[in-house]
Design a protein around this motif. Structure first.
Motif, PDB file in Angstrom:
ATOM      1  N   PHE A 112      -2.619   6.603   8.160  1.00  0.00           N
ATOM      2  CA  PHE A 112      -1.805   6.518   6.945  1.00  0.00           C
ATOM      3  C   PHE A 112      -0.466   7.233   7.122  1.00  0.00           C
ATOM      4  N   SER A 113      -0.516   8.453   7.647  1.00  0.00           N
ATOM      5  CA  SER A 113       0.708   9.243   7.817  1.00  0.00           C
ATOM      6  C   SER A 113       1.675   8.565   8.778  1.00  0.00           C
ATOM      7  N   ARG A 114       1.142   8.010   9.865  1.00  0.00           N
ATOM      8  CA  ARG A 114       1.988   7.331  10.846  1.00  0.00           C
ATOM      9  C   ARG A 114       2.636   6.086  10.224  1.00  0.00           C
ATOM     10  N   ALA A 169       6.672   5.383   9.319  1.00  0.00           N
ATOM     11  CA  ALA A 169       7.345   4.218   9.898  1.00  0.00           C
ATOM     12  C   ALA A 169       8.052   3.399   8.823  1.00  0.00           C
ATOM     13  N   ILE A 170       7.477   3.349   7.624  1.00  0.00           N
ATOM     14  CA  ILE A 170       8.067   2.557   6.533  1.00  0.00           C
ATOM     15  C   ILE A 170       9.129   3.344   5.775  1.00  0.00           C
ATOM     16  N   VAL A 171       8.833   4.579   5.446  1.00  0.00           N
ATOM     17  CA  VAL A 171       9.692   5.365   4.551  1.00  0.00           C
ATOM     18  C   VAL A 171      10.707   6.214   5.314  1.00  0.00           C
ATOM     19  N   GLY A 172      10.361   6.578   6.548  1.00  0.00           N
ATOM     20  CA  GLY A 172      11.263   7.413   7.330  1.00  0.00           C
ATOM     21  C   GLY A 172      10.977   8.897   7.216  1.00  0.00           C
ATOM     22  N   ARG A 210       0.818  -1.211   0.000  1.00  0.00           N
ATOM     23  CA  ARG A 210       0.000   0.000   0.000  1.00  0.00           C
ATOM     24  C   ARG A 210       0.860   1.272   0.000  1.00  0.00           C
ATOM     25  N   ILE A 211       1.922   1.257   0.799  1.00  0.00           N
ATOM     26  CA  ILE A 211       2.783   2.435   0.867  1.00  0.00           C
ATOM     27  C   ILE A 211       3.504   2.641  -0.462  1.00  0.00           C
ATOM     28  N   PRO A 228       4.420  11.790   4.622  1.00  0.00           N
ATOM     29  CA  PRO A 228       4.022  11.850   3.213  1.00  0.00           C
ATOM     30  C   PRO A 228       4.325  13.206   2.578  1.00  0.00           C
ATOM     31  N   ARG A 229       4.102  14.275   3.307  1.00  0.00           N
ATOM     32  CA  ARG A 229       4.352  15.605   2.759  1.00  0.00           C
ATOM     33  C   ARG A 229       5.845  15.820   2.478  1.00  0.00           C
ATOM     34  N   GLN A 230       6.699  15.390   3.419  1.00  0.00           N
ATOM     35  CA  GLN A 230       8.144  15.525   3.208  1.00  0.00           C
ATOM     36  C   GLN A 230       8.611  14.696   2.021  1.00  0.00           C
TER      37      GLN A 230
END
Length: 282
Positions: free
Chosen positions: A260-262, A266-269, A230-231, A272-274
Motif C-alpha cells: 500500500f505504501s509503495r 507512486a501515485i501521490v508522490g 483505492r488511493i 502515506p504518513r507524509q
C-alpha cells in the motif's frame, strides 16, 4: 473591465448535470495554475492567445499539450494537471466546471480522453453555439439557477456535437452499460482483494476485451483506474484521525501495508504518513 470573472453556481438540486463554477479570464503573460487535482470536470475554451496544458495521461505520465484560438482542453476529476499561458501571447478563455450523473458519459461521447484532452471542432456553427452559451454564463452569473443550468445544457450539448473526436452513441451504448457495471462493482468491492479478472467475470467478458472497452470510454487503463480509486479513497480516510494507516490500507484493499505504501507514494508522490501530515487540516 476586470481581467477575470468567476461565478459560483448557487443551486445543488440538479443531479444529472450541474455546475460548480464558471467564468472567463484574460490571462497575464506566463499565468499558470498547478500542479493540482480537481474534484470535477473542468473545460476551458480558448478565445485568443496560446498556452500549454500539462496533464496526466492514461499511463500516469505528465504530457504537454498546446491549445490556441478555437481549441479547448478538458480536465478530469482526480487528474493531476497544470497549465500555463504563453509569455508573449497569453490565453483569454471561458471555462465551466461541471459534474453529475450524466457528465462522464457526455465527456466520453465527445471523444476526449486522458491521452487526447484537446478539443477541436470541424463544425463552426455548432462550435459557435457552444461559445455563445459559455459567454452567456460568464456574463450573467447572477441569473436564476434555472436559466444558468439551461445554458449549461446548451453548452454541453454543443460541446459534444461539435467535437472533432465525437463517438457514435449507438456504437457505444453496450459499452456504456459495461462501464457502468464496472464502476458500480469497483465502488462496492474496492476494499476487497479484487483485480481485473474479477471485474471481467462480472461482465462475462475476457480480461483483454473488458480492458479495451473501459479504456476506450474512460481514457484510462482499468487496472490503473482501480489503483487510483483505492488511493483516492485512502486519502479521504486519512483525514479521519481515528484510523491508523495500517487500518486504512486494509480498508482500501491492501492487506499488505508495504504494498500500500509503495503504491501510494507512486501515485501521490509522498508516503502515506507524509501526505497525512500535510493534509490533515484540509
Amino acid at each position: 473591465m476586470p481581467d477575470q470573472i468567476m461565478h459560483i453556481f448557487p443551486h445543488i438540486n440538479f443531479t444529472d448535470l450541474t455546475m460548480f463554477q464558471f467564468g472567463k479570464h484574460i490571462c497575464d503573460p506566463f499565468y499558470s495554475r498547478g500542479p493540482y487535482v480537481h474534484n470535477h470536470y473542468l473545460f476551458h475554451y480558448v478565445k485568443s492567445g496560446k498556452g500549454h496544458l500539462y496533464s496526466e495521461n492514461a499511463e500516469g505520465r505528465i504530457i504537454r499539450h498546446s491549445a490556441g484560438p478555437g481549441q479547448g482542453f478538458m480536465i478530469w476529476p482526480k487528474q493531476v494537471v497544470s497549465y500555463a499561458a504563453d509569455g508573449d501571447n497569453p490565453w483569454s478563455y471561458y471555462w465551466v466546471e461541471f459534474d453529475g450523473f450524466k457528465a462522464r458519459d457526455l465527456v466520453a461521447e465527445s471523444g476526449l480522453t486522458f491521452d487526447q484532452p484537446i478539443y477541436s471542432s470541424e463544425n463552426r456553427d455548432i462550435q459557435n453555439k457552444m461559445v455563445d452559451a459559455m459567454r452567456h454564463l460568464a456574463d450573467n452569473g447572477e441569473a436564476s439557477p434555472f436559466e444558468l443550468i439551461g445554458y449549461c445544457y446548451l453548452f454541453l450539448d454543443a460541446f459534444v456535437a461539435s467535437s472533432k473526436y465525437r463517438k457514435k452513441t449507438a456504437q457505444s451504448s453496450l459499452q456504456n452499460f459495461y462501464v457502468q457495471e464496472i464502476l458500480l462493482f469497483i465502488e462496492n468491492h474496492y476494499h476487497e482483494e479484487i483485480g481485473v479478472e474479477d471485474i471481467a467475470a462480472v461482465c462475462n467478458l475476457d480480461r483483454s476485451h473488458v480492458g479495451k472497452i473501459f479504456k476506450s470510454l474512460m481514457g484510462i487503463n482499468l487496472r490503473d483506474f482501480l489503483i487510483r480509486y483505492r488511493i483516492r479513497k485512502a486519502c479521504e480516510l486519512m483525514k479521519e484521525p481515528s484510523k491508523s494507516i495500517s487500518e486504512i490500507s486494509v480498508m482500501v484493499g491492501y492487506p499488505n501495508l508495504f504494498s500500500f505504501s509503495r503504491t501510494f507514494k507512486a501515485i501521490v508522490g509522498q508516503s502515506p504518513r507524509q501526505w497525512r501530515s500535510e493534509n490533515k487540516w484540509r
